[in-house]
Every structure is written in structure tokens, then in C-alpha cells.
Design a protein around this motif. Structure first.
Motif, PDB file in Angstrom:
ATOM      1  N   GLU A 130       1.037  -3.710   4.169  1.00 14.09           N
ATOM      2  CA  GLU A 130       2.379  -3.176   4.396  1.00 14.09           C
ATOM      3  C   GLU A 130       2.477  -1.821   3.709  1.00 14.09           C
ATOM      4  O   GLU A 130       2.168  -1.700   2.515  1.00 14.09           O
ATOM      5  N   LEU A 131       2.864  -0.789   4.463  1.00 11.46           N
ATOM      6  CA  LEU A 131       3.024   0.549   3.899  1.00 11.46           C
ATOM      7  C   LEU A 131       4.377   0.620   3.198  1.00 11.46           C
ATOM      8  O   LEU A 131       5.426   0.588   3.837  1.00 11.46           O
ATOM      9  N   ILE A 132       4.334   0.738   1.880  1.00 17.99           N
ATOM     10  CA  ILE A 132       5.541   0.693   1.053  1.00 17.99           C
ATOM     11  C   ILE A 132       6.100   2.079   0.790  1.00 17.99           C
ATOM     12  O   ILE A 132       7.323   2.284   0.788  1.00 17.99           O
ATOM     13  N   ALA A 133       5.209   3.058   0.552  1.00 22.95           N
ATOM     14  CA  ALA A 133       5.679   4.388   0.166  1.00 22.95           C
ATOM     15  C   ALA A 133       4.631   5.437   0.503  1.00 22.95           C
ATOM     16  O   ALA A 133       3.439   5.128   0.636  1.00 22.95           O
ATOM     17  N   VAL A 134       5.094   6.675   0.611  1.00 26.02           N
ATOM     18  CA  VAL A 134       4.213   7.827   0.782  1.00 26.02           C
ATOM     19  C   VAL A 134       4.615   8.885  -0.234  1.00 26.02           C
ATOM     20  O   VAL A 134       5.768   8.927  -0.676  1.00 26.02           O
ATOM     21  N   CYS A 135       3.647   9.721  -0.585  1.00 27.79           N
ATOM     22  CA  CYS A 135       3.906  10.733  -1.608  1.00 27.79           C
ATOM     23  C   CYS A 135       3.287  12.060  -1.192  1.00 27.79           C
ATOM     24  O   CYS A 135       2.143  12.098  -0.734  1.00 27.79           O
ATOM     25  N   ASP A 136       4.064  13.120  -1.364  1.00 30.61           N
ATOM     26  CA  ASP A 136       3.566  14.470  -1.112  1.00 30.61           C
ATOM     27  C   ASP A 136       4.418  15.439  -1.924  1.00 30.61           C
ATOM     28  O   ASP A 136       5.624  15.226  -2.068  1.00 30.61           O
TER      29      ASP A 136
ATOM     30  N   VAL B 215       0.832  -1.197   0.000  1.00 27.19           N
ATOM     31  CA  VAL B 215       0.000   0.000   0.000  1.00 27.19           C
ATOM     32  C   VAL B 215       0.869   1.251   0.000  1.00 27.19           C
ATOM     33  O   VAL B 215       1.947   1.277   0.598  1.00 27.19           O
ATOM     34  N   ALA B 216       0.367   2.295  -0.668  1.00 30.01           N
ATOM     35  CA  ALA B 216       0.997   3.612  -0.617  1.00 30.01           C
ATOM     36  C   ALA B 216      -0.063   4.649  -0.278  1.00 30.01           C
ATOM     37  O   ALA B 216      -1.254   4.457  -0.558  1.00 30.01           O
TER      38      ALA B 216
END
Length: 342
Positions: A29-35, A6-7
Motif C-alpha cells: 500500500e502506497l502511504i506517502a510520497v516525498c519530494d 510503502v513510501a
């Protein structure tokens, strides 16, 4: 089964509710974040031990994702969700689904076309209070519903709008107190009524002291197919955040929600009360307490649906019905007319 990768797109105020919930779910599972704010993205990535991006399209190309959560300004929900769906990703978006009816319809149609799962956050339906009222109303114990009303009187100051300037702009936010604050209470009233909406008649206005494009005042009537006329009243220029109130006047008593507490008072003097369960408190950090603690429940339910195929508690079609009422409120207020949904 491998964990669902998940992202999260958007690392603003609502981000912790999603990130912590993903961490607490067994199957994700948190794979990535974006901002677009690199400092904010890096900070959250470091906190949750995942990768940081400033371009969600680059993130999707680089990471083998299964799902994305959209926590962006309202006007970006539809285009970002549709892009992700076309890449084969499941999408869970914060409310509102979109700022325009045609965009919300396009999101649902795209999800079906590309065979992905799609849902919209209305976490308050999972509250124990709402569930108690739902069960008692549906059981028929309260008898016929005669009327309903709901009220949201909150405080939003200049600092609130400056912290996210899109909230003050009509195009970016899609509206003000209705689409951003009262939408959850309207959703609860519609859901608990268990009857289709026939028409909406409303007024919307900006009456406070702030220079904003969106409304800070809305009131009106929602007529349901069962004949009930329900009143709604919402402002965000009150001196504080009062508890939301929702009431159903029924043949055999009254069902009331005040904040998170539901009270059923029967005409024979008996009562039923439901409050938040102390053992279900989730530490989301320094967030607004009226957001509730049910993001984890809806996010868990979404991923259980993906894993097992069991129906979602809030199917996207039901979320859209609330969105349609919101769109009707704005159309009625803008054009000064009754809007019929059926």
C-alpha cells in the motif's frame, strides 16, 4: 497479513514505475510520497491518493512505514538509504546503488546490522530475452563462450541535463553514460556470463558538444574468470536512441539481444527467439519505452521476499557485483590503468 506500508522518496521521471508497481502489488500500500518540490509531491500524492511530504525524515517520523523506495539523484541514494535502514525500514533503491564503492559497501553492511531487506533495481534481468539467453547459456547447449560484446548508443541533449542538472555534475551523478545509461547492459552481460570479473580496462571521455562534467563516451574490455574478453562501447551523443545490443559468440552458435528481443542461432541452423509478452504490458504512462516493463516484476519479487522469505531473484550482493564493475570502469578510465577485481 496486513499490507506492507510503502513510501517513495523522489517524484521525478522514474517515479511512475515504482508508484504504479506498488499499486499493482497485492501485498503493498502506497502511504506517502516525498519530494523537495512541494508542487510535484502534492501532484503525485493526489494522483495516487496518499500523503505528500517535502522532508523524508518527517515522513518517516509521522507514518508507520515498512519500506521505502529511493528514486533520488544518485549521490543521495547512500545517505538516505542508510538513514532509513537505521530507522528499521526495508529499502529498494533505483540504480545505481551508490556513486562510491565504500558507500555501497556501507549500505549492505547497515542492512545486515539492522536486520532489514535491501535491494537495487536492475529490472532488465526479468526480461524474457535475458531469461532465454541465461537458460541457454547455463544449459551448455551453446558450448563454450568465446567472446562477448555490448553497445549502447543513445541520445541525451541539453534539455535532458537541464531537466535534472545533477545528471551533468560528476559529484551528484557519479558519472554519465556508464552509470546512468549503460549500467543495465553491463549488468546483463555480467549476469548472463555467469563468471566473476577479473579485470577492467577502459577509457572514458566527454566528446560531444555539451558542457557537462560527466562522460558521454566510454569503451573498454572486461575480462572474466572463464577467460572471455568482453568489449563494451557506450555513447549518449548519437542522433537517436538506438536499440541496445548484446552478443555472445559461442562454440555452438550465437546468442544476441537486440533491444528486448533475444535470438539464439545454433550452428546447425536452428533458432530460438524470445520477444516481450504482449499480455504482460504494464501501462506506466508517458515513460521511456526502453525502461522496459519489468519494474513490476522486480518490485513484486522484493515484497514476496519480505512476505515469504523466499530468495530474491536479484540479491543485493549480485547487484553490487555490477556496481563494482562500474566503479572499476571509472577508476581505470580516470587513472589510465588496468583495474583488477580478483
Amino acid at each position: 497479513m496486513n499490507k506492507i506500508r510503502v513510501a517513495i522518496i523522489g517524484c521525478g521521471a522514474i517515479f511512475p514505475m515504482h508508484a504504479i508497481s506498488i499499486k499493482l502489488c497485492e501485498d503493498t500500500e502506497l502511504i506517502a510520497v516525498c519530494d523537495t518540490n512541494i508542487e510535484r509531491a502534492n501532484k503525485k500524492a493526489s494522483e495516487f491518493e496518499c500523503k505528500a511530504y517535502t522532508d523524508y525524515k518527517e515522513m518517516i517520523e509521522n507514518e508507520a512505514l515498512d519500506s521505502v523506495h529511493i528514486c533520488l539523484p544518485h549521490y543521495l541514494h547512500a545517505p538516505v538509504a542508510i538513514y532509513c535502514m537505521k530507522k528499521g525500514l526495508n529499502v529498494l533503491t533505483e540504480k545505481p546503488m551508490a556513486t562510491k564503492r565504500e558507500d555501497a559497501v556501507a549500505m549492505m553492511e547497515t542492512a545486515k546490522e539492522y536486520g532489514v531487506k535491501f535491494a537495487c533495481i536492475f529490472q532488465n534481468r526479468f526480461n524474457h530475452g535475458n531469461k532465454l539467453i541465461k537458460s541457454v547459456l547455463d544449459s551448455g547447449k551453446l558450448g563454450k563462450i568465446y567472446g562477448a560484446k555490448c553497445s549502447v548508443t543513445w541520445h541525451r541533449d541539453e534539455a535532458y541535463y537541464k531537466s535534472g542538472e545533477w545528471r551533468a555534475k560528476l559529484y551528484e551523478g557519479g558519472g554519465g553514460v556508464i552509470i546512468n545509461q549503460a549500467i543495465h547492459t553491463i549488468d546483463a552481460m555480467r549476469y548472463l556470463m555467469n563468471s566473476d570479473v577479473v579485470r577492467v580496462e577502459s577509457t572514458v571521455a566527454t566528446r560531444g558538444k555539451l558542457d557537462i562534467e560527466v562522460e558521454d563516451t566510454a569503451e573498454g574490455v572486461i575480462e572474466f574468470e572463464n577467460g572471455v574478453l568482453a568489449n563494451f562501447h557506450a555513447i549518449n551523443y548519437y542522433s537517436k536512441d538506438s536499440q541496445i545490443s548484446l552478443e555472445f559468440d559461442c562454440q555452438n552458435g550465437t546468442a544476441t539481444l537486440l533491444g528486448d528481443t533475444a535470438t539464439i542461432r545454433f550452428n546447425d541452423g536452428t533458432t530460438q527467439v524470445s520477444k516481450p509478452a504482449e499480455d504482460e504490458i504494464v501501462n506506466y504512462g508517458n515513460v521511456k519505452n526502453y525502461w522496459g516493463m519489468c519494474h513490476l516484476k522486480q518490485i513484486s519479487d522484493f515484497y514476496n521476499h519480505i512476505k515469504t522469505g523466499e530468495p530474491m531473484y536479484i540479491p543485493v550482493e549480485s547487484a553490487f557485483e555490477t556496481q563494482d564493475v562500474v566503479f572499476a570502469i571509472y577508476e581505470s578510465g580516470r587513472e589510465h590503468k588496468r583495474v583488477y577485481l580478483k
